[in-house]
Design a protein around this motif. Structure first.
Motif: not given
Length: 132
Positions: A21-29, A31-32, A71-73
């Motif tokens: 979860a920490a890695m996921a937050r880092a990835v999303i935080g 950049g796009h 996040v781009s959808v």
């Protein structure tokens, strides 16, 4: 821009594995990121069937995630309309199918629940026998 898979979104939303979860937050935080419609479809299924989220909770979580600035959808209008339909009681996958068929005169299915839940849709959802 980087695309992310279902497991990144699910870790971000559920925090069920703190390290991931920490890695996921880092990835999303960082950049796009791009999220495809198929990833949202799989996320809905995982959150509902594996994690036991209710339909309204899944829709709210996916809507909030899709609204993050980084996040781009793939298809924002399709996703928003499918989430609206899901919140109104339609199966999310059916809602995506229906939205993708917006330019068609009818959507044919053997799924009676889909037919019933799509009564108000601009695309007529019907049994194939009715279309013959």
């Amino acid at each position: 821009m980087r695309a992310i898979d279902t497991n990144i979104v699910v870790r971000y939303l559920t925090d069920d594995d703190p390290a991931q979860a920490a890695m996921a937050r880092a990835v999303i935080g960082a950049g796009h990121v791009f999220v495809s419609t198929t990833v949202f479809l799989e996320c809905e299924w995982v959150l509902r069937s594996v994690y036991g989220f209710g339909g309204a909770d899944v829709a709210a979580a996916l809507r909030a995630f899709a609204g993050l600035p980084s996040v781009s959808v793939e298809s924002p209008v399709l996703l928003a309309e499918a989430l609206d339909r899901a919140e109104a009681g339609m199966d999310f996958a059916d809602a995506l199918h229906l939205g993708a068929a917006a330019q068609c005169e009818a959507m044919l299915t053997f799924d009676r629940h889909f037919i019933e839940s799509a009564q108000a849709s601009p695309v007529r959802v019907t049994h194939p026998q009715a279309a013959v």
